[in-house]
Write a protein that holds these residues in place. Structure first.
Motif, mmCIF file in Angstrom:
data_model
loop_
_atom_site.group_PDB
_atom_site.id
_atom_site.type_symbol
_atom_site.label_atom_id
_atom_site.label_comp_id
_atom_site.label_asym_id
_atom_site.label_seq_id
_atom_site.Cartn_x
_atom_site.Cartn_y
_atom_site.Cartn_z
ATOM 1 N N SER A 13 66.459 57.955 -23.375
ATOM 2 C CA SER A 13 65.037 58.555 -23.900
ATOM 3 C C SER A 13 63.389 57.834 -23.008
ATOM 4 O O SER A 13 62.796 58.562 -22.826
ATOM 5 C CB SER A 13 64.605 58.562 -25.515
ATOM 6 O OG SER A 13 66.077 58.659 -25.935
ATOM 7 N N CYS A 14 63.415 57.197 -22.139
ATOM 8 C CA CYS A 14 62.846 56.024 -21.816
ATOM 9 C C CYS A 14 62.499 56.134 -20.134
ATOM 10 O O CYS A 14 61.789 55.802 -20.126
ATOM 11 C CB CYS A 14 62.289 54.729 -22.736
ATOM 12 S SG CYS A 14 62.958 54.805 -24.477
ATOM 13 N N TYR A 15 64.211 55.830 -19.965
ATOM 14 C CA TYR A 15 63.445 55.370 -18.705
ATOM 15 C C TYR A 15 63.347 56.042 -18.006
ATOM 16 O O TYR A 15 62.213 55.776 -16.419
ATOM 17 C CB TYR A 15 65.213 54.966 -17.828
ATOM 18 C CG TYR A 15 65.939 53.788 -18.338
ATOM 19 C CD1 TYR A 15 65.582 53.304 -19.370
ATOM 20 C CD2 TYR A 15 66.683 53.191 -17.109
ATOM 21 C CE1 TYR A 15 65.536 51.695 -19.498
ATOM 22 C CE2 TYR A 15 66.737 51.609 -17.223
ATOM 23 C CZ TYR A 15 66.414 51.324 -18.276
ATOM 24 O OH TYR A 15 67.128 49.865 -18.077
ATOM 25 N N ASN A 16 62.491 57.362 -17.882
ATOM 26 C CA ASN A 16 61.971 58.492 -17.067
ATOM 27 C C ASN A 16 61.171 58.332 -16.600
ATOM 28 O O ASN A 16 60.183 57.992 -15.001
ATOM 29 C CB ASN A 16 62.633 59.959 -17.408
ATOM 30 C CG ASN A 16 63.306 60.638 -16.739
ATOM 31 O OD1 ASN A 16 63.955 60.227 -15.456
ATOM 32 N ND2 ASN A 16 63.820 61.925 -16.939
ATOM 33 N N CYS A 17 60.503 56.996 -17.583
ATOM 34 C CA CYS A 17 59.143 57.072 -17.546
ATOM 35 C C CYS A 17 58.680 55.806 -16.820
ATOM 36 O O CYS A 17 58.031 54.879 -16.490
ATOM 37 C CB CYS A 17 58.119 57.310 -18.926
ATOM 38 S SG CYS A 17 58.226 59.517 -18.675
ATOM 39 N N HIS A 18 59.644 54.694 -18.192
ATOM 40 C CA HIS A 18 59.315 53.517 -18.839
ATOM 41 C C HIS A 18 60.492 51.966 -17.706
ATOM 42 O O HIS A 18 60.949 51.793 -18.156
ATOM 43 C CB HIS A 18 59.230 52.767 -20.018
ATOM 44 C CG HIS A 18 58.059 53.122 -20.579
ATOM 45 N ND1 HIS A 18 56.827 52.704 -20.395
ATOM 46 C CD2 HIS A 18 58.277 53.926 -21.815
ATOM 47 C CE1 HIS A 18 55.535 53.473 -21.850
ATOM 48 N NE2 HIS A 18 56.691 54.305 -22.078
ATOM 49 N N MET A 35 56.557 58.854 -28.882
ATOM 50 C CA MET A 35 57.429 57.989 -27.627
ATOM 51 C C MET A 35 59.138 59.120 -28.053
ATOM 52 O O MET A 35 59.233 58.626 -29.316
ATOM 53 C CB MET A 35 57.288 56.926 -27.799
ATOM 54 C CG MET A 35 56.402 56.070 -27.068
ATOM 55 S SD MET A 35 55.744 57.011 -25.763
ATOM 56 C CE MET A 35 54.274 56.798 -25.374
ATOM 57 N N PRO A 36 59.312 59.477 -26.844
ATOM 58 C CA PRO A 36 58.614 59.645 -25.635
ATOM 59 C C PRO A 36 58.079 60.625 -25.843
ATOM 60 O O PRO A 36 57.567 61.410 -26.995
ATOM 61 C CB PRO A 36 60.471 60.783 -24.871
ATOM 62 C CG PRO A 36 61.669 60.718 -25.692
ATOM 63 C CD PRO A 36 60.731 60.101 -27.557
ATOM 64 N N LEU A 37 56.757 60.746 -25.249
ATOM 65 C CA LEU A 37 56.030 61.820 -25.302
ATOM 66 C C LEU A 37 55.962 63.257 -25.710
ATOM 67 O O LEU A 37 57.121 63.515 -25.147
ATOM 68 C CB LEU A 37 54.972 61.581 -24.341
ATOM 69 C CG LEU A 37 54.285 60.522 -23.279
ATOM 70 C CD1 LEU A 37 53.919 60.584 -22.399
ATOM 71 C CD2 LEU A 37 52.906 59.693 -24.141
ATOM 72 N N PRO A 38 55.371 63.364 -26.954
ATOM 73 C CA PRO A 38 56.074 65.230 -26.894
ATOM 74 C C PRO A 38 55.685 66.158 -26.056
ATOM 75 O O PRO A 38 56.754 67.226 -26.466
ATOM 76 C CB PRO A 38 54.902 65.284 -28.355
ATOM 77 C CG PRO A 38 53.393 64.132 -28.297
ATOM 78 C CD PRO A 38 54.251 62.780 -27.428
#
Ligand code: HEC
Ligand code: HEC
Length: 342
Positions: free
Chosen positions: A80-85, A144-147
């Motif tokens: 859920s987060c790694y693609n951005c963070h 988060m994740p961004l809608p």
């Protein structure tokens, strides 16, 4: 956007009136026209080159110190987060197409600055925890994740079970965990799902965060120009009823006050309004349960990460000491408006 502007401008260049001059002059006009065409083509080539230069900005830098969490938590963060963070961004084909690509790039860049699970060791352990707590709050707030990302990447959305896994993990890694168990009065229970906007660990004296205060009635506001904060004091329904009944000394059991402080911010017209959230404090009345602390349960959470205040339960001494001058009014400073009976 600017590239579209450029395309609009080109027809303007091309619709130069045809030369109606004497043949001698026309070669000169043709020359300038050619020069313009040349410039436009050159400019386009330059832009194309620039666009190429822009793409490599989304490379994956080396992973220097990845977050270490149990596999089930790691799996959720990766999903859920790694693609951005993280420095392990994996783009879908439709993310690669400009201008979507540019949006994705800017999201990832901002996201990595805010929180990077691949460079986790750059944060001190207390900061790491605070970031995770804040992360959970942003998940619960559906931020988060961004809608706009979840819309196109539904697989990134967290399920209720995922959220429980993260909450359980955060409770486990909290340094307060042991002291919470040691103080008999505190039981960590699951927060109610739908009322929750924020979530945090209980304070050292075992008081749980009460997100509902945001729906309570504001009883009073104060501001302190010396430290630049604005405060609002809220009361729950029992407090409001007690005020209506003129039954405020002592306040009845079940009364809860919340005092919220924001930094003062001035807008462009000079108007003062609430800026960044600073902290929220609670006083919970229960003669028996909180007999040791003058009949009130005291609690404070600081910053948008909602970090519980106080290393151990003794922090309440600080609260009591400062509220003591108001002993005659049950340790409460705020004098609410008294509703006179007709
Ligand atoms: C599509 C990209 C994207 C995804 C996926 C994403 N985030 Fe973010 N996140 C951002 C951006 C952009 C920012 C910085 C701007 C902001 O704070 O809104 C950010 C900021 C944050 C912040 C810092 C906020 C602050 O105030 O400093 C936290 C915490 C956070 N995200 C947690 C998460 C967690 C946890 C996940 C996974 C469940 C996640 N994000 C998934 C894009 C993303
Ligand atoms: C330095 C003195 C001081 C300390 C320490 C202090 N308070 Fe207060 N508190 C005040 C004052 C003064 C008010 C009145 C409102 C205002 O002026 O902001 C107040 C108001 C409150 C209120 C609103 C109800 C009321 O009494 O008006 C709550 C809730 C509260 N404090 C909680 C706490 C908690 C919890 C702590 C300890 C973590 C604490 N306070 C520590 C000075 C203090």
């Amino acid at each position: 956007m600017w590239i579209f502007g450029l395309f609009q401008a080109i027809p303007g260049f091309l619709t130069i009136p045809p030369p109606t001059f004497a043949p001698v002059k026309s070669t000169r006009i043709m020359k300038t026209w050619n020069k313009r065409t040349f410039m436009i083509v050159g400019f386009l080539a330059l832009i194309l080159a620039l666009v190429q230069l822009y793409r490599p900005l989304l490379e994956n830098p080396p992973v220097t110190g990845e977050i270490e969490v149990p596999p089930d938590v790691a799996q959720i963060l990766r999903n859920s987060c790694y693609n951005c963070h993280s420095n392990e961004t994996k783009l879908k084909w439709f993310d690669e197409l400009a201008p979507a690509y540019w949006l994705v790039t800017s999201h990832v860049q901002q996201a990595r600055v805010a929180l990077n699970f691949s460079e986790w060791d750059k944060l001190a352990p207390p900061q790491q925890k605070a970031r995770l707590f804040w992360g959970l709050n942003r998940i619960l707030a559906n931020e988060m994740p961004l809608p706009e990302y979840s819309l196109l990447h539904p697989e990134a959305k967290l399920s209720g079970d995922d959220i429980e896994v993260i909450k359980k993990y955060l409770m486990k890694i909290s340094p307060r965990d042991t002291s919470v168990k040691a103080s008999s009065s505190s039981v960590v229970s699951k927060p109610k799902k739908d009322s929750i906007i924020s979530w945090s660990l209980p304070t050292a004296n075992g008081i749980e965060f009460i997100p509902d205060y945001q729906q309570w009635k504001a009883i009073s506001t104060t501001d302190r120009f010396d430290n630049g904060t604005m405060r609002v004091i809220y009361g729950n329904s029992i407090a409001v009823q007690a005020i209506a009944d003129n039954n405020t000394n002592p306040w009845p059991d079940g009364t809860v006050f919340a005092k919220v402080a924001w930094a003062q911010a001035a807008d462009s017209t000079g108007l003062i309004r609430a800026g960044e959230f600073k902290q929220v404090e609670f006083m919970i009345k229960d003669q028996k349960k909180y007999a040791d602390t003058e009949g009130w349960g005291w609690a404070r959470w600081r910053g948008k990460e909602l970090t519980p205040y106080g290393k151990d339960a003794l922090f309440t001494q600080e609260c009591v000491a400062c509220h003591k001058p108001r002993k005659e009014s049950d340790f409460v400073f705020t004098q609410p408006l008294v509703f006179k009976k007709p």
